[in-house]
Motif scaffolding. Structure first.
Motif, PDB file in Angstrom:
ATOM      1  N   THR A   1      -0.388   3.048  -1.455  1.00 30.05           N
ATOM      2  CA  THR A   1      -1.330   2.554  -2.374  1.00 30.05           C
ATOM      3  C   THR A   1      -0.769   1.034  -3.033  1.00 30.05           C
ATOM      4  OG1 THR A   1      -2.141   4.810  -3.258  1.00 30.05           O
ATOM      5  CG2 THR A   1      -2.653   2.981  -4.531  1.00 30.05           C
ATOM      6  N   LEU A   2       0.408   1.154  -3.294  1.00 30.09           N
ATOM      7  CA  LEU A   2       1.053   0.039  -3.722  1.00 30.09           C
ATOM      8  C   LEU A   2       0.855  -1.126  -2.745  1.00 30.09           C
ATOM      9  CD1 LEU A   2       4.436   0.780  -5.675  1.00 30.09           C
ATOM     10  CD2 LEU A   2       1.977  -0.007  -6.632  1.00 30.09           C
TER      11      LEU A   2
ATOM     12  N   TYR B   1      -2.471  -2.576  -2.709  1.00 28.74           N
ATOM     13  CA  TYR B   1      -2.831  -3.489  -3.881  1.00 28.74           C
ATOM     14  C   TYR B   1      -1.938  -4.861  -3.728  1.00 28.74           C
ATOM     15  CZ  TYR B   1      -4.696  -0.564  -7.772  1.00 28.74           C
ATOM     16  OH  TYR B   1      -5.707  -0.102  -8.336  1.00 28.74           O
ATOM     17  N   ARG B   2      -0.858  -4.637  -3.023  1.00 32.12           N
ATOM     18  CA  ARG B   2      -0.358  -5.881  -2.772  1.00 32.12           C
ATOM     19  C   ARG B   2      -1.085  -6.724  -1.577  1.00 32.12           C
ATOM     20  NH1 ARG B   2       3.853  -4.022   0.164  1.00 32.12           N
ATOM     21  NH2 ARG B   2       2.794  -4.265   1.943  1.00 32.12           N
TER      22      ARG B   2
ATOM     23  N   TYR C   1      -4.506  -6.490  -1.000  1.00 26.01           N
ATOM     24  CA  TYR C   1      -5.742  -7.016  -1.401  1.00 26.01           C
ATOM     25  C   TYR C   1      -5.541  -8.119  -2.346  1.00 26.01           C
ATOM     26  CZ  TYR C   1      -9.007  -3.357   0.005  1.00 26.01           C
ATOM     27  OH  TYR C   1     -10.086  -2.825   0.771  1.00 26.01           O
ATOM     28  N   LEU C   2      -4.577  -8.038  -3.056  1.00 23.16           N
ATOM     29  CA  LEU C   2      -4.208  -9.236  -3.974  1.00 23.16           C
ATOM     30  C   LEU C   2      -3.753 -10.350  -3.217  1.00 23.16           C
ATOM     31  CD1 LEU C   2      -3.734 -10.176  -7.026  1.00 23.16           C
ATOM     32  CD2 LEU C   2      -1.358  -9.422  -6.862  1.00 23.16           C
TER      33      LEU C   2
ATOM     34  N   PHE D   1      -6.928  -4.956 -12.903  1.00 21.28           N
ATOM     35  CA  PHE D   1      -6.824  -4.044 -12.030  1.00 21.28           C
ATOM     36  C   PHE D   1      -8.050  -3.184 -11.824  1.00 21.28           C
ATOM     37  CE2 PHE D   1      -2.423  -5.134 -12.938  1.00 21.28           C
ATOM     38  CZ  PHE D   1      -2.032  -5.619 -11.458  1.00 21.28           C
TER      39      PHE D   1
ATOM     40  N   VAL E   1      -9.534   4.339  -6.073  1.00 22.22           N
ATOM     41  CA  VAL E   1      -8.716   3.599  -5.757  1.00 22.22           C
ATOM     42  C   VAL E   1      -9.234   2.468  -5.143  1.00 22.22           C
ATOM     43  CG1 VAL E   1      -6.406   2.925  -4.598  1.00 22.22           C
ATOM     44  CG2 VAL E   1      -6.514   4.918  -5.891  1.00 22.22           C
ATOM     45  N   GLN E   2     -10.010   2.648  -4.124  1.00 21.01           N
ATOM     46  CA  GLN E   2     -10.518   1.801  -3.224  1.00 21.01           C
ATOM     47  C   GLN E   2     -11.618   0.923  -4.189  1.00 21.01           C
ATOM     48  OE1 GLN E   2     -10.108   1.412   0.202  1.00 21.01           O
ATOM     49  NE2 GLN E   2     -11.433  -0.089   0.032  1.00 21.01           N
TER      50      GLN E   2
ATOM     51  N   LEU F   1      -9.348  -1.558  -5.967  1.00 23.61           N
ATOM     52  CA  LEU F   1      -9.010  -2.743  -5.123  1.00 23.61           C
ATOM     53  C   LEU F   1     -10.016  -3.604  -5.050  1.00 23.61           C
ATOM     54  CD1 LEU F   1      -7.067  -0.727  -2.325  1.00 23.61           C
ATOM     55  CD2 LEU F   1      -6.016  -2.110  -4.108  1.00 23.61           C
TER      56      LEU F   1
ATOM     57  N   MET G   1     -10.606  -6.264  -8.098  1.00 24.29           N
ATOM     58  CA  MET G   1      -9.620  -6.699  -9.059  1.00 24.29           C
ATOM     59  C   MET G   1      -9.923  -7.879  -9.696  1.00 24.29           C
ATOM     60  SD  MET G   1      -6.130  -5.764  -7.411  1.00 24.29           S
ATOM     61  CE  MET G   1      -6.241  -6.497  -5.576  1.00 24.29           C
TER      62      MET G   1
END
Length: 265
Positions: free
Chosen positions: A7-8, A11-12, A14-15, A82, A110-111, A114, A117
């Protein structure tokens, strides 16, 4: 542990993709940042205007109220960075994008987080931190080695409260065929959490403390550092209330996903 790391990593990624996209149109990115800062700045100006007409607010000085607002901005900025699914119903239910989300391997919530964000909101959180530090110095508050750790715990608890409430609010779309319009109401109530609860009557104070606990995203946790509350234990309820409301929000979401039958034709 592997799922958490996965998951982390998402996030990385997607960011990184967000920044690549937005920075291709840098003017739009910085205009968005500037508009967020102006909005928060106007709220701060409003506080200054109020104190031009009164020496205190519910027994709180101008510097103390500004301190609370700085904490409020910090927690709100991190949350908005977030989780920004304000148009969940229209985008994911009405337009049917939830069908696509449910085909992905990660959790549906979570999706959605993401895909929505809002990194520019982080600048508001950083400004809130700057206001917090400035007010800390102005008030001459003592600084202890554990204060940064306590601040992290309190802010996480506040973010969990935001996430729990707004996740439950988004999940209403699974139970209703039409947008409820409850979003603006909740958002306006949220703003009451940045002022001392002593200025409200018992009903509103109860609402902001236990039903929609936005007092825990502003005045209560900030009071730990200010030493303002007689009930010394109230600020420490922030992470507890955060976990409770986060659990409620996720449970409400998961049950709604089970009820979801697709966008249809």
């Amino acid at each position: 542990m592997n799922r958490f790391a996965f998951t982390l990593g998402l996030y990385r990624d997607y960011l990184a993709n967000y920044l690549k996209t937005k920075l291709s149109y840098r003017a739009d990115f910085w205009i968005e940042v500037l508009s967020d800062l102006l909005f928060n700045g106007l709220n701060l100006v409003f506080i200054f205007i109020v104190f031009m007409h009164t020496p205190s607010l519910g027994g709180w000085s101008e510097a103390e109220v500004v301190f609370v607002y700085g904490y409020f901005m910090l927690a709100s900025g991190l949350f908005s960075t977030f989780f920004s699914a304000w148009n969940f119903s229209e985008r994911y239910i009405v337009k049917g994008e939830m069908d696509r989300v449910l085909t992905r391997p990660t959790h549906s919530l979570v999706q959605v987080m993401l895909e929505n964000m809002d990194p520019p909101a982080l600048f508001g959180g950083l400004v809130g931190l700057a206001i917090l530090i400035s007010s800390w110095t102005t008030l001459g508050l003592p600084f202890h080695w554990y204060d940064p750790l306590v601040l992290i715990v309190m802010v996480l608890g506040s973010c969990f409260i935001y996430m729990g409430i707004y996740t439950a609010m988004a999940a209403i779309s699974f139970y209703s065929d039409a947008p409820t319009g409850i979003g603006p109401l909740i958002y306006n109530i949220q703003n009451y959490g940045r002022y001392p609860v002593e200025i409200y009557n018992k009903t509103i104070k109860f609402l902001l403390t236990w039903l929609l606990p936005f007092a825990f995203v502003g005045v209560y946790p900030a009071s730990f550092f200010l030493g303002r509350l007689e009930e010394w234990w109230m600020p420490w309820l922030t992470p507890v209330v955060g976990l409770v409301f986060l659990t409620i929000g996720i449970s409400f979401w998961n049950y709604g996903v089970k009820r979801y039958r697709g966008a249809g034709s």
